[in-house]
Design an enzyme around this catalytic site. Structure first.
Site, PDB file in Angstrom:
ATOM      1  N   ARG A  69       0.777  -1.253   0.000  1.00 17.41           N
ATOM      2  CA  ARG A  69       0.000   0.000   0.000  1.00 17.41           C
ATOM      3  C   ARG A  69       0.806   1.301   0.000  1.00 17.41           C
ATOM      4  O   ARG A  69       0.217   2.384  -0.069  1.00 17.41           O
ATOM      5  CB  ARG A  69      -0.967   0.023   1.193  1.00 17.41           C
ATOM      6  CG  ARG A  69      -1.905  -1.149   1.297  1.00 17.41           C
ATOM      7  CD  ARG A  69      -2.748  -1.345   0.062  1.00 17.41           C
ATOM      8  NE  ARG A  69      -3.739  -2.403   0.219  1.00 17.41           N
ATOM      9  CZ  ARG A  69      -4.339  -3.019  -0.781  1.00 17.41           C
ATOM     10  NH1 ARG A  69      -4.056  -2.676  -2.034  1.00 17.41           N
ATOM     11  NH2 ARG A  69      -5.224  -3.962  -0.553  1.00 17.41           N
ATOM     12  N   ASN A  99      -0.183  -1.350  -7.895  1.00 19.35           N
ATOM     13  CA  ASN A  99      -1.437  -0.577  -7.881  1.00 19.35           C
ATOM     14  C   ASN A  99      -1.573   0.210  -6.573  1.00 19.35           C
ATOM     15  O   ASN A  99      -2.504   0.047  -5.796  1.00 19.35           O
ATOM     16  CB  ASN A  99      -2.655  -1.470  -8.123  1.00 19.35           C
ATOM     17  CG  ASN A  99      -2.737  -2.667  -7.184  1.00 19.35           C
ATOM     18  OD1 ASN A  99      -1.734  -3.092  -6.616  1.00 19.35           O
ATOM     19  ND2 ASN A  99      -3.934  -3.211  -7.026  1.00 19.35           N
ATOM     20  N   ASP A 157      -2.160  -5.438 -11.915  1.00 21.33           N
ATOM     21  CA  ASP A 157      -2.940  -6.195 -10.923  1.00 21.33           C
ATOM     22  C   ASP A 157      -4.069  -5.363 -10.334  1.00 21.33           C
ATOM     23  O   ASP A 157      -3.875  -4.217  -9.939  1.00 21.33           O
ATOM     24  CB  ASP A 157      -2.024  -6.683  -9.801  1.00 21.33           C
ATOM     25  CG  ASP A 157      -2.770  -7.583  -8.833  1.00 21.33           C
ATOM     26  OD1 ASP A 157      -3.563  -8.417  -9.291  1.00 21.33           O
ATOM     27  OD2 ASP A 157      -2.568  -7.443  -7.622  1.00 21.33           O
ATOM     28  N   HIS A 184      -3.746 -10.078 -14.276  1.00 22.03           N
ATOM     29  CA  HIS A 184      -4.983 -10.290 -13.524  1.00 22.03           C
ATOM     30  C   HIS A 184      -6.072 -10.546 -14.572  1.00 22.03           C
ATOM     31  O   HIS A 184      -6.596  -9.594 -15.162  1.00 22.03           O
ATOM     32  CB  HIS A 184      -5.308  -9.049 -12.685  1.00 22.03           C
ATOM     33  CG  HIS A 184      -6.582  -9.132 -11.909  1.00 22.03           C
ATOM     34  ND1 HIS A 184      -6.644  -8.843 -10.569  1.00 22.03           N
ATOM     35  CD2 HIS A 184      -7.848  -9.459 -12.270  1.00 22.03           C
ATOM     36  CE1 HIS A 184      -7.885  -8.992 -10.147  1.00 22.03           C
ATOM     37  NE2 HIS A 184      -8.633  -9.355 -11.180  1.00 22.03           N
ATOM     38  N   ASP A 313      -1.424 -12.936  -2.169  1.00 20.33           N
ATOM     39  CA  ASP A 313      -2.239 -11.779  -2.545  1.00 20.33           C
ATOM     40  C   ASP A 313      -2.646 -11.023  -1.277  1.00 20.33           C
ATOM     41  O   ASP A 313      -3.797 -10.608  -1.120  1.00 20.33           O
ATOM     42  CB  ASP A 313      -3.476 -12.198  -3.354  1.00 20.33           C
ATOM     43  CG  ASP A 313      -4.160 -11.016  -4.028  1.00 20.33           C
ATOM     44  OD1 ASP A 313      -3.607  -9.897  -3.985  1.00 20.33           O
ATOM     45  OD2 ASP A 313      -5.260 -11.213  -4.594  1.00 20.33           O
TER      46      ASP A 313
END
Length: 432
Positions: A69, A99, A157, A184, A313
């Site tokens: 993050r 991402n 992703d 993805h 994940d």
């Protein structure tokens, strides 16, 4: 010879070298010096001796799919907190997804991740860069510069690359730098606004379904693209495979010797769509939890050697976000710190894999996917080692997580297999 560390009497499992026996591991100057029976005379100058009797001594675990993050959502996870969680879980190498906010899409972004990882001094942190700018699927990101800065692959992703022409260019371009393209697989035209698996339970719960065909259609398309690119350097990786249909497509592609690999996550082996029946958003993931037949297909594929890596994940979120209604809550499970135990429960206990098979999918094979010189206890390699007590039983307690987030449906589970020590570059970075 000045040796820093001697690990004695453990069951050493090093699938890359075909080792599975009781022996010792000697570490000198941060590297593996010797694996075998170490004579007492050779051990006299060792600074520290670890007795690993009854324990497994394995190459440091590798997770090629995590979300830390940072930058952008540091309240959910930072590279420092995620790295602390990783070493507590036995992981000596992890790969961050791009991402974030902003997206990791140029060499400066890649260097930022690496710098924060060095400051954390826990685990080796690698990153993938975005395939397209802003993950928008339109214009390729600066893949060449990111590869030179150390990106180990590229992915959008969270988004599938919808345009086949863009995906074809990305595959060709990544091949120039000999790095993996991780996809993805989700065709948004089929997926629509789905939030759980499409079927009986989505109907009775009144939630929009996400059809398995969304994953399978994009995977089929990408396999056709792979057939059009005559290059040995091309490498395509399917992230978090979740359906029986996808497994059959991968199985067929591998029979044709296409350059394709795939990964599986714990939740797609342990949960079905029925878990969503009480609208618990901790079970809201993308791709969604599927049916029993899909779990059986995934497990059979693992047993058959079709699956190449076991990833997590790891997707941390704020409690306030996960407390939103099912339609609007974010997708994702934070499971890094209990991943090994979950794989023991899903794969070792039912006899689908033995220990050597499990460790191979968590060390040697993921290292090959991202092209790093890790996942082995070969002499001269950096001493990344995980020591595991395979019989230790404990209860998963999210309140003890080093991760900042608690969105974990495994809270309270009684599981086996505890990481006792994690050694990175010859230095003990975690001790239970």
């Amino acid at each position: 010879m000045n040796s820093e560390l001697l690990i004695k009497n453990g069951r050493v499992i090093d699938p890359a070298n075909g080792v599975d026996k009781k022996c010792d591991v000697l570490v000198a100057q941060g590297k593996i010096e010797e694996v075998g029976k170490i004579e007492e005379s050779a051990a006299e100058s060792v600074k520290r001796v670890i007795d690993a009797t009854g324990k497994l001594v394995v190459p440091g675990l590798i997770d090629i799919h995590v979300h830390f993050r940072e930058p952008g959502d540091e309240e959910e996870e930072t590279i420092a907190s995620g790295s602390a969680a990783a070493v507590a879980a036995g992981y000596t190498s992890i790969v961050c997804m791009p991402n974030t906010n902003p997206v990791v899409e140029n060499e400066t972004d890649v260097e930022y991740i690496h710098r924060k990882a060095r400051q954390a001094r826990k685990t080796h942190v690698y990153t993938m860069g975005a395939i397209t700018k802003g993950l928008a699927g339109v214009e390729l990101a600066e893949m060449g510069f990111m590869a030179e800065a150390g990106a180990v692959g590229f992915t959008d992703d969270g988004n599938g690359v919808q345009d086949p022409a863009v995906m074809l260019r990305a595959l060709k371009y990544a091949g120039m730098f000999d790095v993996v393209i991780a996809q993805h697989c989700q065709d948004d035209r089929i997926a629509g606004n789905g939030v759980m698996n499409s079927g009986y339970y989505s109907t009775i719960l009144g939630l929009p379904g996400l059809d398995p065909l969304a994953e399978e259609a994009m995977l089929w398309r990408d396999i056709q693209l792979l057939k059009k690119i005559p290059s040995e350097r091309i490498h395509y990786h399917l992230q978090h495979v979740s359906t029986a249909g996808s497994i059959e497509l991968i199985r067929s592609a591998k029979k044709e010797s296409l350059p394709i690999t795939c990964e599986v996550t714990p939740h797609h082996l342990l949960f079905t769509e029925e878990c969503c029946a009480e609208y618990d958003t901790n079970y809201k993931v993308n791709p969604p939890l599927r049916e029993v037949k899909d779990i059986e297909a995934l497990k059979q594929a693992i047993a058959d050697g079709i699956v190449d890596a076991l990833a997590t994940d790891h997707a941390p979120h704020l409690k306030s976000e996960k407390e939103l209604e099912f339609l609007t809550a974010p997708f994702g499970i934070a499971s890094l710190e209990c991943a090994l135990s979950l794989y023991i429960k899903a794969l070792i206990e039912p006899g689908i894999l033995d220990w050597s098979g499990l460790i191979r999918l968590m060390t040697e094979k993921p290292a090959k996917i991202i092209g790093i010189d890790k996942g082995t206890l070969s002499k001269g390699k950096q001493a990344d080692v995980t020591i595991i007590n395979p019989d230790a039983e404990y209860k998963i307690d999210v309140n003890k997580f080093r991760s900042k987030s608690r969105n974990c449906p495994y809270n309270g589970w009684k599981v086996k297999g505890k990481v006792e020590k994690t050694i990175v570059g010859g230095e003990i970075r975690f001790e239970a």
